[in-house]
Design an enzyme around this catalytic site. Structure first.
Site, mmCIF file in Angstrom:
data_model
loop_
_atom_site.group_PDB
_atom_site.id
_atom_site.type_symbol
_atom_site.label_atom_id
_atom_site.label_comp_id
_atom_site.label_asym_id
_atom_site.label_seq_id
_atom_site.Cartn_x
_atom_site.Cartn_y
_atom_site.Cartn_z
ATOM 1 C CB ALA A 243 -0.932 -0.021 1.210
ATOM 2 C CG HIS A 244 -1.228 4.948 0.690
ATOM 3 N ND1 HIS A 244 -2.438 5.531 0.457
ATOM 4 C CD2 HIS A 244 -1.285 4.523 1.971
ATOM 5 C CE1 HIS A 244 -3.185 5.489 1.541
ATOM 6 N NE2 HIS A 244 -2.490 4.885 2.480
#
Length: 357
Positions: A243-244
């Site tokens: 994820a980010h």
């Protein structure tokens, strides 16, 4: 291609037991070994195959002594698995040199502002956007998209169907396998008073350092702000979600179907098993080892510690708990039997008390 036992032993610093002139032309698994093949024995549970294999040469450990007669020539090394992997890499290099790709296949699109290095190959139906920089010796296979302002280093290999979003920064010697997506939007949405969600713009990027390998169908999200980092030497399996703003530490390996939530920092030299779930905004210590299907929802501070289970716990605790868990059906029956016995004893006591009165 043909090699003798002597040539191979010199390449992997091994000691020959048998015919130094034994020749091989292919690599194989020990259980499938045929005349002219080279294989290795690392895991002792495959030892029985050594006594029946037809392989001409077998790589074994320095501490291995056969229990029976062996027809194959043996090459003894410190680490058979590592030695064989070196030979596999060398074989792969030779094959690739025999099939050198260069130039640009048509149809493909390369924006006039893109800078393409020397000895680069770009496969058909690939799309290279504006201001992209591709380093020397890099191979871009067919149907690859590289977004604007991205940089691809030297001697990278991007397999068919990979999608690389804008402003991705990639170092040298990076391999990305088919259908992987680099730089897609992070999962950022703000809840609204009316129960809806408003998308939060993801304006960061992904930075992939040198010597990284990323498996097929893996996704790495761009940062909300700043960068998502895949550090030097990281090896990612297929079907992984990162994820980010995640930071995967150098020389970490992650197995398939693992998900790492946003803004988590994974220490260098960590090992993550398959189907692991790691919550967001965590910091995991250097050398952290996580068993398959574990769930991590807390920070770790002790280096090189093993964690198993969901929620995760130290390996020794998890092993004890696993033993107890397996015994639960038996324990349940014993408790039910004890409850029945207690109930019967109570009835007898009450009956005797009534008679006494």
């Amino acid at each position: 291609m043909q090699f003798t036992a002597k040539q191979i032993s010199e390449f992997i610093d091994g000691t020959i037991e048998g015919d130094e002139n034994a020749k091989v032309t292919e690599l194989s698994k020990i259980e499938n070994g045929t005349a002219g093949s080279l294989c290795f024995l690392s895991n002792r549970k495959y030892e029985s195959y050594l006594y029946s294999t037809k392989a001409s040469i077998v790589i074994v450990g320095n501490d291995f002594f056969p229990a029976q007669a062996v027809e194959s020539t043996l090459i003894k090394v410190a680490d058979p698995y590592s030695a064989f992997s070196v030979l596999l890499e060398k074989y792969n290099e030779v094959v690739n040199q025999m099939n050198i790709q260069s130039g640009v296949e048509e149809p493909s699109f390369i924006h006039p502002s893109a800078k393409i290095g020397k000895n680069v190959f770009i496969g058909a139906f690939s799309y290279i956007c504006e201001n992209v920089v591709i380093g020397d010796g890099t191979k871009i296979q067919s149907q690859v998209f590289i977004g604007a302002d991205s940089q691809i280093g030297n001697n990278c290999l991007v397999f068919p169907g990979v999608k690389i979003y804008n402003r991705t920064m990639m170092g040298d010697n990076v391999n990305i396998h088919s259908n992987t997506v680099i730089g897609s939007d992070g999962f950022g949405f703000a809840p609204q008073p009316d129960g809806t969600y408003s998308k939060i713009a993801q304006i960061g990027n992904v930075v992939i350092e040198d010597d990284v390998e990323i498996g097929a169908n893996t996704t790495i999200d761009r940062a909300t702000m700043g960068s998502t980092f895949i550090r030097k030497g990281v090896k990612l399996d297929n079907l992984i979600q990162i994820a980010h703003n995640v930071d995967v530490g150098a020389h970490t390996v992650v197995a398939a179907q693992t998900g790492i939530s946003g803004s988590t920092r994974l220490g260098e030299n960590s090992v993550v098993g398959g189907q692991v779930g790691i919550a967001g905004h965590l910091s995991l210590a250097k050398g952290t080892q996580i068993g398959a299907q574990a769930g991590i929802n807390f920070n770790t501070t002790i280096e090189n510690k093993q964690w198993h289970g969901s929620p995760a716990q130290p390996l020794r605790d998890w092993m004890r708990a696993s033993v107890i868990f397996k015994q639960l059906p038996t324990v349940e029956k014993r408790i039910a039997s004890l409850e029945q016995t207690i109930s019967e004893l109570k009835a007898i006591i009450e009956q005797n008390s009534t008679i006494a009165k």
